[in-house]
Design a protein around this motif. Structure first.
Motif, PDB file in Angstrom:
ATOM      1  N   GLY A  85       0.804  -1.213   0.000  1.00 19.76           N
ATOM      2  CA  GLY A  85       0.000   0.000   0.000  1.00 19.76           C
ATOM      3  C   GLY A  85       0.840   1.268   0.000  1.00 19.76           C
ATOM      4  N   ARG A  86       2.055   1.169  -0.507  1.00 15.95           N
ATOM      5  CA  ARG A  86       2.952   2.326  -0.593  1.00 15.95           C
ATOM      6  C   ARG A  86       2.969   2.882  -2.009  1.00 15.95           C
ATOM      7  N   THR A  87       3.316   4.150  -2.108  1.00 11.93           N
ATOM      8  CA  THR A  87       3.623   4.709  -3.429  1.00 11.93           C
ATOM      9  C   THR A  87       5.030   4.229  -3.797  1.00 11.93           C
ATOM     10  N   PRO A  88       5.405   4.318  -5.071  1.00 12.80           N
ATOM     11  CA  PRO A  88       6.775   3.936  -5.434  1.00 12.80           C
ATOM     12  C   PRO A  88       7.820   4.716  -4.629  1.00 12.80           C
ATOM     13  N   GLN A  89       7.602   6.007  -4.427  1.00 10.56           N
ATOM     14  CA  GLN A  89       8.573   6.805  -3.665  1.00 10.56           C
ATOM     15  C   GLN A  89       8.660   6.331  -2.216  1.00 10.56           C
ATOM     16  N   GLU A  90       7.530   6.035  -1.604  1.00 13.52           N
ATOM     17  CA  GLU A  90       7.531   5.522  -0.232  1.00 13.52           C
ATOM     18  C   GLU A  90       8.249   4.174  -0.158  1.00 13.52           C
ATOM     19  N   ALA A  91       8.034   3.336  -1.163  1.00 13.49           N
ATOM     20  CA  ALA A  91       8.679   2.023  -1.191  1.00 13.49           C
ATOM     21  C   ALA A  91      10.198   2.158  -1.287  1.00 13.49           C
ATOM     22  N   ILE A  92      10.663   3.047  -2.148  1.00 10.74           N
ATOM     23  CA  ILE A  92      12.104   3.275  -2.284  1.00 10.74           C
ATOM     24  C   ILE A  92      12.665   3.789  -0.957  1.00 10.74           C
ATOM     25  N   THR A  93      11.986   4.742  -0.361  1.00 14.84           N
ATOM     26  CA  THR A  93      12.428   5.322   0.912  1.00 14.84           C
ATOM     27  C   THR A  93      12.454   4.263   2.015  1.00 14.84           C
ATOM     28  N   ALA A  94      11.525   3.311   1.952  1.00 14.97           N
ATOM     29  CA  ALA A  94      11.456   2.243   2.953  1.00 14.97           C
ATOM     30  C   ALA A  94      12.506   1.159   2.735  1.00 14.97           C
ATOM     31  N   GLY A  95      13.270   1.273   1.645  1.00 16.15           N
ATOM     32  CA  GLY A  95      14.343   0.316   1.406  1.00 16.15           C
ATOM     33  C   GLY A  95      13.990  -0.848   0.506  1.00 16.15           C
ATOM     34  N   ILE A  96      12.827  -0.814  -0.108  1.00 17.14           N
ATOM     35  CA  ILE A  96      12.475  -1.876  -1.055  1.00 17.14           C
ATOM     36  C   ILE A  96      13.356  -1.696  -2.291  1.00 17.14           C
ATOM     37  N   PRO A  97      13.962  -2.761  -2.788  1.00 21.30           N
ATOM     38  CA  PRO A  97      14.879  -2.646  -3.924  1.00 21.30           C
ATOM     39  C   PRO A  97      14.200  -2.016  -5.151  1.00 21.30           C
ATOM     40  N   PRO A  98      14.917  -1.139  -5.844  1.00 20.39           N
ATOM     41  CA  PRO A  98      14.352  -0.478  -7.019  1.00 20.39           C
ATOM     42  C   PRO A  98      13.785  -1.453  -8.061  1.00 20.39           C
ATOM     43  N   ARG A  99      14.421  -2.594  -8.270  1.00 21.85           N
ATOM     44  CA  ARG A  99      13.920  -3.567  -9.253  1.00 21.85           C
ATOM     45  C   ARG A  99      12.531  -4.055  -8.852  1.00 21.85           C
ATOM     46  N   GLU A 100      12.327  -4.316  -7.568  1.00 26.99           N
ATOM     47  CA  GLU A 100      11.030  -4.777  -7.079  1.00 26.99           C
ATOM     48  C   GLU A 100       9.960  -3.692  -7.270  1.00 26.99           C
ATOM     49  N   VAL A 101      10.342  -2.456  -6.991  1.00 30.05           N
ATOM     50  CA  VAL A 101       9.412  -1.331  -7.174  1.00 30.05           C
ATOM     51  C   VAL A 101       9.099  -1.170  -8.657  1.00 30.05           C
ATOM     52  N   TRP A 102      10.114  -1.267  -9.514  1.00 31.40           N
ATOM     53  CA  TRP A 102       9.912  -1.140 -10.955  1.00 31.40           C
ATOM     54  C   TRP A 102       8.944  -2.194 -11.475  1.00 31.40           C
ATOM     55  N   LEU A 103       9.143  -3.435 -11.075  1.00 35.74           N
ATOM     56  CA  LEU A 103       8.268  -4.505 -11.562  1.00 35.74           C
ATOM     57  C   LEU A 103       6.831  -4.312 -11.074  1.00 35.74           C
ATOM     58  N   ALA A 104       6.643  -3.902  -9.835  1.00 36.38           N
ATOM     59  CA  ALA A 104       5.295  -3.638  -9.319  1.00 36.38           C
ATOM     60  C   ALA A 104       4.646  -2.485 -10.085  1.00 36.38           C
ATOM     61  N   LEU A 105       5.408  -1.443 -10.365  1.00 37.72           N
ATOM     62  CA  LEU A 105       4.900  -0.299 -11.126  1.00 37.72           C
ATOM     63  C   LEU A 105       4.516  -0.725 -12.543  1.00 37.72           C
ATOM     64  N   CYS A 106       5.342  -1.545 -13.160  1.00 45.12           N
ATOM     65  CA  CYS A 106       5.049  -2.047 -14.512  1.00 45.12           C
ATOM     66  C   CYS A 106       3.750  -2.850 -14.539  1.00 45.12           C
ATOM     67  N   LYS A 107       3.604  -3.753 -13.595  1.00 44.02           N
ATOM     68  CA  LYS A 107       2.398  -4.591 -13.541  1.00 44.02           C
ATOM     69  C   LYS A 107       1.153  -3.746 -13.339  1.00 44.02           C
ATOM     70  N   GLU A 108       1.226  -2.800 -12.421  1.00 42.40           N
ATOM     71  CA  GLU A 108       0.060  -1.972 -12.078  1.00 42.40           C
ATOM     72  C   GLU A 108      -0.369  -1.073 -13.229  1.00 42.40           C
ATOM     73  N   THR A 109       0.582  -0.591 -14.008  1.00 34.14           N
ATOM     74  CA  THR A 109       0.277   0.374 -15.066  1.00 34.14           C
ATOM     75  C   THR A 109       0.169  -0.253 -16.452  1.00 34.14           C
ATOM     76  N   GLY A 110       0.338  -1.558 -16.550  1.00 26.17           N
ATOM     77  CA  GLY A 110       0.171  -2.225 -17.839  1.00 26.17           C
ATOM     78  C   GLY A 110       1.330  -2.072 -18.810  1.00 26.17           C
ATOM     79  N   VAL A 111       2.521  -1.826 -18.275  1.00 28.30           N
ATOM     80  CA  VAL A 111       3.702  -1.756 -19.137  1.00 28.30           C
ATOM     81  C   VAL A 111       3.940  -3.148 -19.723  1.00 28.30           C
ATOM     82  N   PRO A 112       4.167  -3.242 -21.032  1.00 31.29           N
ATOM     83  CA  PRO A 112       4.384  -4.563 -21.630  1.00 31.29           C
ATOM     84  C   PRO A 112       5.614  -5.257 -21.041  1.00 31.29           C
TER      85      PRO A 112
END
Length: 74
Positions: free
Chosen positions: A33-60
């Protein structure tokens, strides 16, 4: 994926303005339930945030891997 690669990938895929809006406003359930910026700040790896963002927004899926890497030098 380094943070700089993540930032480049967001900008390349979504554009600067829209990418910044997504980073600040899009809540991703996959990231607790975090925004990408909150996730990065919380220490979630950028690759994990990127993949979640891609899935949520329909990036091929073809845009998921290698995103953010600079083009090879000729």
């Amino acid at each position: 994926m380094k943070l700089s690669e993540f930032q480049r990938a967001v900008s390349d895929e979504f554009g600067s303005s829209y990418g910044q809006a997504l980073m600040a406003d899009l809540v991703l359930g996959e990231l607790g339930g975090r925004t990408p910026q909150e996730a990065i700040t919380a220490g979630i790896p950028p690759r994990e945030v990127w993949l979640a963002l891609c899935k949520e927004t329909g990036v091929p899926p073809s845009h998921w891997y290698g995103a953010g890497k600079p083009a090879p030098k000729a």
